[in-house]
Scaffold this active site. Structure first.
Site, PDB file in Angstrom:
ATOM      1  N   ASP A  62      -5.292  -6.727   5.984  1.00 20.23           N
ATOM      2  CA  ASP A  62      -6.484  -6.005   5.544  1.00 20.23           C
ATOM      3  C   ASP A  62      -7.588  -7.015   5.209  1.00 20.23           C
ATOM      4  OD1 ASP A  62      -8.173  -4.083   4.636  1.00 20.23           O
ATOM      5  OD2 ASP A  62      -7.000  -3.509   2.881  1.00 20.23           O
ATOM      6  N   TYR A 114       0.822  -1.214   0.000  1.00 22.05           N
ATOM      7  CA  TYR A 114       0.000   0.000   0.000  1.00 22.05           C
ATOM      8  C   TYR A 114       0.858   1.267   0.000  1.00 22.05           C
ATOM      9  CZ  TYR A 114      -3.921  -3.081   1.163  1.00 22.05           C
ATOM     10  OH  TYR A 114      -4.874  -4.071   1.157  1.00 22.05           O
ATOM     11  N   LYS A 125       3.584 -15.488   2.138  1.00 22.98           N
ATOM     12  CA  LYS A 125       3.422 -16.214   0.869  1.00 22.98           C
ATOM     13  C   LYS A 125       4.839 -16.548   0.396  1.00 22.98           C
ATOM     14  CE  LYS A 125       0.837 -17.713  -2.555  1.00 22.98           C
ATOM     15  NZ  LYS A 125       0.051 -18.956  -2.405  1.00 22.98           N
ATOM     16  N   ASP A 138     -10.865  -8.553   8.021  1.00 27.29           N
ATOM     17  CA  ASP A 138     -12.288  -8.430   7.666  1.00 27.29           C
ATOM     18  C   ASP A 138     -12.959  -9.803   7.666  1.00 27.29           C
ATOM     19  OD1 ASP A 138     -12.201  -5.743   7.500  1.00 27.29           O
ATOM     20  OD2 ASP A 138     -12.891  -5.596   5.419  1.00 27.29           O
ATOM     21  N   ASP A 176      -2.986 -18.182   1.753  1.00 23.68           N
ATOM     22  CA  ASP A 176      -4.167 -18.854   1.185  1.00 23.68           C
ATOM     23  C   ASP A 176      -4.695 -19.902   2.166  1.00 23.68           C
ATOM     24  OD1 ASP A 176      -1.635 -19.804   0.583  1.00 23.68           O
ATOM     25  OD2 ASP A 176      -2.203 -20.743  -1.299  1.00 23.68           O
TER      26      ASP A 176
END
Ligand code: NAD
Length: 358
Positions: free
Chosen positions: A247, A142, A191, A251, A223
């Site tokens: 992020d 980001y 990852k 959620d 994942d």
């Protein structure tokens, strides 16, 4: 002990829910022999109305001079048409950056009496859930280099995931310490099978794990983490993530718990100064009606006791009081009917019910 707390009540339901958190802190202070001093400062829509800007310099100054900051929520339709730099949300980003808050802690807790609100099968969340997501907040993709260019297939765009050892170390230490104060289990999300930045992330975590032998640390690919959160979320205690992975996963985790009025958060920087706030917004649709659930803000104040002031007993007392209230069937309208017959309470009455348990 004495603690100075800057208080940003904000807009909408902000003042109602923050008042209940402050009254709860006062009870904790009396019971455990601490003294909390509150300085109320302006941010968001109310700051725009009074000073013309969403984050007055005075607010930043007072927050920096305090031991910690408690925030309700900011924003509302009244200010939605203002230009971007004058929007209440600008105050939120501004205060996080002014205080150098690089770690976001978001617990996803499903209390056993509210497990009907969960979207997963009852047998998956038999004993409720208690996960803490520690998300890096100021680095990664980001904030990395980005751009557009012309490639052999036409227009292209790119964003860059970049993490320094220093950035990984400081967020990892927050997660290791949090795990130490909880069940002692840390899952570090990456990852590393594909991304170089994740391989560096993993190397740093493995090195730091030697400094925290009392914490059981493991790696998990992002994942797989997303899958395990819905398959068997109770396996997790603390989940450590980069900015983007956090992020998404935070959620997902909060959706599992099903109730927005119950979820607190903390944003931490160097030292003990942090920002503690509910994850929900200012709920203008129910503002001033006594319908808001103050529990997310009360538990945020509890997180302040735990992470800013290292008052574990006091923080546990708040968590236990909330659980007790829920077990007795007390509910604000947002969680009414969840877990059987409820006794409906207003915002103030819910605050009083929690305090009565302390
Ligand atoms: P919201 O979280 O304010 O409300 C979403 C829904 O959840 C509404 O129906 C609301 O009534 C309900 N709700 C939220 N908190 C509740 C509580 N404590 N008890 C009971 N019900 C609750 O999200 P929104 O409606 O998208 O945003 C409203 C305003 O809040 C906007 O101006 C937005 O920008 C702002 N906002 C602020 C923050 C913050 O200050 N950190 C975060 C998100 C949104």
């Amino acid at each position: 002990m004495d603690f100075k707390i800057a208080v940003i009540k904000g807009d909408g339901i902000g003042p109602e829910i923050v008042d209940e958190a402050l009254k709860t802190l006062n009870v904790i202070g009396k019971k455990f022999g601490h003294h909390f001093t509150y300085t109320e400062v302006l941010m968001g829509g109310c700051a725009i109305d009074k000073t013309g800007v969403p984050l007055p310099d005075e607010t930043v100054k007072i927050c920096k001079e305090s031991d910690s900051v408690l925030l309700g929520a900011v924003g509302g339709p009244k200010w939605d048409t203002l230009p971007g730099h004058l929007r209440p949300e600008k105050g939120l980003l501004g205060i996080r950056s002014a205080l150098g808050l690089y770690a976001n802690l978001r617990p996803a807790t499903l209390y056993a009496p509210l497990k009907d609100a969960c979207m997963l099968k009852p047998e998956t969340v038999q004993d409720g859930l208690d996960i803490l997501i520690v998300r890096e907040l100021t680095g990664g993709i980001y904030f990395g280099e980005r751009g557009r260019s012309q490639g052999k297939n036409g227009e292209e765009a790119y964003d860059t995931e970049r993490y320094s050892v220093k950035e990984i170390e400081r967020i990892a230490r927050v997660a290791f310490k949090a795990a130490r104060a909880r069940k002692g289990k840390l899952a570090s999300v990456d990852k590393a099978n594909v991304l170089e930045s994740s391989r560096l992330w993993r190397e740093v975590i493995h090195r730091l794990a030697n400094e925290y032998p009392d914490v059981e640390c493991r790696d998990i690919l992002v994942d797989n983490a997303a899958m395990q959160l819905v398959r068997d979320p109770a396996q997790f205690d603390v989940l450590l993530t980069s900015n983007m992975f956090g992020d998404i996963l935070s959620d997902e985790a909060s959706m599992i718990t099903g109730s927005i009025g119950m979820l607190p958060s903390a944003s931490l920087g160097e030292g003990r100064l942090g920002l503690y706030e509910p994850t929900h917004g200012s709920a203008p649709d129910i503002a001033g009606q006594g319908k808001a659930n103050p529990i997310a803000t009360i538990i945020s104040a509890g997180m302040m006791l735990r992470y800013a002031f290292d008052l574990q007993k006091e923080a546990n007392a708040i968590d236990e009081a909330v659980l007790s209230v829920l077990k007795k069937g007390f509910r604000t309208p947002d969680i009414a009917g969840v877990g059987g017959e409820s006794k409906l309470l207003s915002t103030v009455e819910m605050g009083e019910a929690v305090r009565a348990e302390l």
